[in-house]
Design a protein around this motif. Structure first.
Motif: not given
Length: 594
Positions: A323, A178, A58-59, A67, A82, A175-176, A28, A325, A26, A31
């Protein structure tokens, strides 16, 4: 509290619940981030890394508090960076997966462009194998967004401030993000489609890195016991294979899924082998379920046993916008909807996280999947809508709970549908292309009114009293013929040149009663209720009137929660009930008088 049983493939937080590998990373979290209001980042080669001065979590979109930024002003160009470490392995490939980047994204790894994607609501995957290096790596993403009416944007505003039912926009990674490691030859796609009459499942597959000597093995388990398996040799990079799912050692050999029996699914394992050695293993699940219409009834598993009591939801959260959590927030919404006695949910103008539909599968809740609208009809906007919609259908098809697709809502983006033949061709064409991609589900051409070709006729009506609803639909056949004199709250059910052909009818928006508004900009439909008792009485009055409409097979109440300035939810935006859920459940159990 309603309990659910998870499929064997479930991994908390895993963003692709029906195609699960055991190992994933992941990305997330925090960043590096910068706005690029002059759009000079590419010229200055920010993609090389080390150029971004800010931070973002992120995300979550930069407009949200989650954020770490919370800036609601318009910024069209966004940069993300990242760093991660990686140890390449022989015979392995690295895939970078983006669940949602609104609206256009470019991706670089270690200064090398990996690819581009346009469309804010569908997943895209990039092969990073040729750019990744041993040790430290620099991943950079640029996202471009705008207030353009031609891009599918749903309820995201395209003006500087929120207005009416249009809310703070969502830009960038929302969104995620990965990554996962796969073999040089791996499963790119396996989609299970139910063949209910045959008690079988048809699997469509695609292979990444096809070579000779590959075989695909599929195993199915029911309630922890292996019940079917098949192995087939592969002669190309795509194909189909069928697996019978009759339980020969059971008194009843067929175990179909329904919202009353959500545990009746089959756990699946896909294995890709080469000369016997396993190259890739993916876990999933499927079930026997059938949706169809027969006359003016919707049938689930060939039975007209459901009156559809649905609620409209928009999937906004107080600190994180569109989004969620975590898994817990998504599951909580599903269980709250069921607790209030609804048996379905219409996700409105949002392509929700796949995990939501997984929880609907496991808990038992029907769903409608709806495309976020564009707002201008041009050749370019039509192409963008069609392209992104087809990506979405292919990504989401196969979820057991998704009973219907909604490509257009209320003629948004096609406002002259009633008389404009081009716009009619678009809604009819979206119906046909959706059916071509997934013939196992129902399609609603234009939710609310001005239908063309459609499996269900849906009507929207925000009349303030049950008496007015009864006046509008007391003679439903006459209304469907276009005799609108008794109703002032909706538009014609069919576009010019199209007519009712006996389909099922659902009143898919009504209610919208506000309660406890605090600011002048807050709103609902009609006058706000002054108490919990008044809210319940008005909801009961409206719902009872719809239930008494002969020939109507269900309703969808507006709405599940408040959304920013729109205060007509049954719950507040932070999911606090405005009325006792048990009382709402009683309203949802009202039966027809005669």
């Amino acid at each position: 509290m309603i309990m659910i049983r998870h499929a064997k493939c479930y991994r908390e937080g895993y963003p692709r619940p029906r195609f699960v590998r055991d190992t994933w990373t992941n990305l997330n979290g925090e960043w590096a981030f910068s706005f690029d209001d002059q759009n000079e980042g590419e010229r200055k080669r920010w993609y090389l890394g080390g150029k971004l001065s800010g931070k973002i979590v992120v995300p979550f979109a930069y407009q949200t508090q989650a954020s770490g930024i919370g800036d609601e002003r318009r910024h069209d160009h966004l940069w993300y960076e990242r760093r991660f470490t990686y140890q390449p392995k022989r015979g392995k490939r690295l895939l970078l997966c983006f669940e949602g980047a609104d609206y256009a994204a470019k991706v670089w790894l270690n200064g090398k462009m990996l690819g581009k994607h346009v469309g804010g609501y569908s997943r895209f995957i990039l092969d990073a194998s040729e750019a990744v290096r041993r040790g430290d790596n620099i991943l950079v993403v640029k996202c471009d967004d705008s207030y353009a009416y031609t891009q599918p944007r749903g309820k995201q505003r395209c003006v500087p401030e929120n207005v009416s039912c249009f809310y703070t926009d969502t830009s960038g990674l929302w969104k995620t993000v990965w990554m996962e490691e796969v073999s040089d030859s791996s499963l790119a796609y396996v989609m299970a489609s139910c063949e209910y009459e045959q008690q079988s499942i048809l699997f469509e597959y695609e292979i990444r890195g096809y070579r000779e000597g590959l075989t695909l093995e599929i195993e199915a388990e029911f309630d922890g016991k292996r019940v079917a398996e098949i192995q087939t040799r592969l002669y190309s990079d795509s194909g189909k294979v069928r697996l019978e799912l009759a339980l020969r050692d059971h008194m009843l050999d067929m175990k179909p899924w329904s919202i009353g029996r959500p545990w009746q699914y089959f756990d699946l394992t896909y294995r890709l082998r080469c000369n016997g050695a396993v190259l890739d293993e993916v876990r999933s699940y499927t079930a026997l379920v059938d949706y169809r219409t027969r006359g003016n009834r919707i049938e689930v598993n060939y039975l007209p046993c459901y009156y559809f009591r649905m609620v409209l939801a928009q999937g906004y959260y107080p600190e994180s916008g569109l989004t969620p959590k975590n898994d817990e927030e998504l599951l909580r919404d599903v269980l709250l909807i069921k607790e209030m006695g609804f048996n379905g949910v219409r996700m409105h103008q949002k392509i929700e996280d796949e995990r939501f539909y997984y929880f609907c599968d496991m808990a038992g809740l029907f769903c409608w999947l709806e495309m976020p609208a564009m707002y201008a009809f041009t050749s370019g906007s039509v192409c963008e809508l069609m392209r992104e919609w087809t990506e979405i259908v292919l990504q989401y098809k196969g979820y057991l709970s998704i009973m219907a697709y909604v490509p257009i809502n209320e003629s948004w983006g096609v406002l002259q549908t009633s008389e404009n033949e081009q716009m009619q061709q678009l809604t009819a064409g979206l119906y046909s292309i959706t059916k071509a991609l997934d013939p196992t589900r129902l399609v609603i051409s234009n939710d609310g009114w001005e239908h063309t070709r459609s499996d269900i006729v849906t009507l929207h009506n925000y009349a303030p009293t049950g008496q007015e609803l009864a006046l509008a639909y007391g003679d439903l056949p006459a209304f469907l013929r276009g005799e609108l004199t008794g109703d002032l709250h909706t538009r014609a059910p069919f576009a010019d040149g199209w007519k009712y052909e006996g389909q099922p009818v659902i009143i898919s928006e009504y209610g919208g009663i506000a309660y406890r508004t605090e600011e002048a900009k807050d709103w609902g439909y009609g006058n706000a209720a002054s108490s919990e008792r008044e809210l319940l009485e008005r909801m009961r009055d409206l719902t009872s009137a719809i239930v008494d409409v002969a020939g109507c097979q269900g309703y969808c109440y507006t709405q599940f929660t408040d959304v920013m300035q729109e205060k007509n939810g049954l719950l507040t935006e932070d999911r606090k009930p405005k009325a006792d859920p048990a009382e709402i459940r009683k309203i949802n159990s009202v039966m027809r008088k005669s």
